[in-house]
Design an enzyme around this catalytic site. Structure first.
Site, short mmCIF file in Angstrom:
data_model
loop_
_atom_site.label_atom_id
_atom_site.label_comp_id
_atom_site.label_asym_id
_atom_site.label_seq_id
_atom_site.Cartn_x
_atom_site.Cartn_y
_atom_site.Cartn_z
N LYS A 101 -18.45 -18.19 1.25
CA LYS A 101 -19.86 -18.04 1.62
C LYS A 101 -20.65 -17.18 0.65
CE LYS A 101 -19.25 -18.62 6.59
NZ LYS A 101 -19.46 -18.01 7.90
N ARG A 157 0.83 -1.22 0.00
CA ARG A 157 0.00 0.00 0.00
C ARG A 157 0.85 1.26 0.00
NH1 ARG A 157 -5.08 -1.62 4.02
NH2 ARG A 157 -6.33 -2.61 2.39
N GLY A 196 -9.14 -9.37 -0.40
CA GLY A 196 -7.97 -9.93 0.29
C GLY A 196 -7.55 -11.31 -0.19
#
Length: 398
Positions: free
Chosen positions: A198, A37, A355
């Protein structure tokens, strides 16, 4: 990109530039362990300093809950910023008040300082006008270069945009341009890969993507729930039994809207969820009672690659299998390799993020060969879901 004010719209010479960056990076024992980052914001920091701006870096770090906590200081991160920029970066022990004001007053054109964690003050997360005003005292303009925090309406990520002239930094600009190409004005056909564990966490995403894409490729453990909805056995695989009806509804909606849904046709199964467990390939409808689905099989890989070969745009969020373990990384790695080759041949615009996705693409070694890989996590997901991001909306040219 005319919709947003960028650094092309401002002369920073001699100006105090409050620059919101994302320095919330992993730190262990006072050492930054992943500086991705920082590296992404480095060119914009350097550009402003070289143009004679006084760069005042703002960032949150960790979750100190509005109180000063030594373990959440930005001091070691500021040292890493200096190391990456190869120029001095002065660390200042607060982000508002006399200490910060004195440090800013002493700055010369081209200087760079890093203020202490904005979340040491409760006003940051509350977007408190008094805290916004205390920050705004330090700057002439505000540059937001933290897309990864743009889904939060906090003082330093959104509030400042209402009281100071506001501009997108280069990292923010690149992100907005890449996402615009992927979903706002894409070249069709558009394919989306949605993977991960999920469905429950990605219902909004699936719903929004069905309106935007031509083909929806479903991978990871969430594909198991769709297979179950088709009446196929999934053995002991991870599944959300309470969402089988939802999976059926999504497939019916896709069918009615003439959208193609791609599910695995064959899968890699094992009886134990561990690295190098004995595994075999079976048809998606022939999973044994003791089997756990851990990846897509070779025919599924071929099928997905053929879909990508006819697509012009790809949006990717979530891996295909248990990519952290060999050999269950194979599906993700092979599809990633194919997407990278098509991108490099200028046949595909590929935008990926989240992520697990970034980690999986790092495993595949293709991060630098896709059109754009977002490190933004939650903000990337909310953008894909069609939600307005406060830190982006405040930059729009009205």
């Amino acid at each position: 990109m005319t919709a947003f004010r960028t650094l092309d719209h401002v002369d920073v010479k001699g100006k105090r530039v409050l620059m919101r960056v994302d320095l919330n990076v992993p730190v262990e024992h006072g050492v930054v362990t992943d500086s991705t980052r920082i590296e992404r914001s480095a060119p914009a920091i350097t550009e402003i300093a070289d143009a004679g701006g006084k760069v005042i870096l703002l960032s949150h770090f960790g979750r100190p809950k509005g109180k000063r906590d030594p373990k959440d200081t930005l001091k070691p991160v500021a040292a890493e910023v200096a190391h990456i920029l190869k120029r001095p970066v002065r660390f200042v022990d607060d982000c508002i008040g006399e200490v910060a004001e004195r440090a800013v007053a002493a700055m010369k054109a081209g200087d760079i300082i890093c203020l202490e964690n904005t979340r040491f003050h409760p006003g940051e997360e509350k977007n408190d006008p008094a805290f916004v005003a205390a920050l705004a005292k330090l700057g002439d303009i505000w540059v937001n270069d933290a897309f990864s925090a743009a889904h939060r309406a906090h003082a330093s990520t959104e509030g400042l945009g209402h009281v100071l002239p506001a501009y997108a930094g280069r990292t923010m600009q690149a992100e907005l341009e890449a996402l615009g190409k992927a979903l706002e004005h894409p070249a069709h056909p558009v394919a989306a890969i949605v993977g991960g564990a999920k469905i429950s966490t990605k219902l909004d995403l699936l719903g929004h993507l069905l309106e935007k894409v031509d083909v929806l490729i479903i991978g990871g453990a969430m594909a198991n729930t769709f297979l179950l909805a088709q009446g196929r056995k999934v053995g002991k695989s991870l599944v959300e039994a309470d969402l089988v009806a939802t999976a059926s509804k999504i497939m019916n909606e896709a069918n009615a809207a003439k959208r193609e849904i791609v599910l695995p046709v064959d899968v890699v199964v094992a009886e134990k969820f561990k690295a190098n467990a004995p595994s075999r390939v079976v048809d998606a409808g022939k999973v044994g009672e003791r089997d756990i689905i851990l990846d897509i099989g070779p025919r599924s890989i071929e099928y997905v690659v053929s879909v990508l070969a006819r697509a012009k745009t790809l949006v990717w969020n979530g891996p295909f299998g248990a990519f952290e373990m060999e050999p269950f990384d194979n599906g993700t790695v092979e599809v990633a390799e194919a997407a990278a080759e098509l991108t490099q041949a200028h046949k595909l615009i590929s935008v990926a993020g989240g992520g697990d996705t970034v980690a999986a693409l790092n495993v595949a070694g293709v991060v630098d060969r896709l059109t754009y890989v977002s490190t933004a996590g939650g903000a990337f997901l909310e953008w894909l879901e069609g939600k307005a991001l406060p830190g982006v909306e405040v930059l729009r040219i009205k």
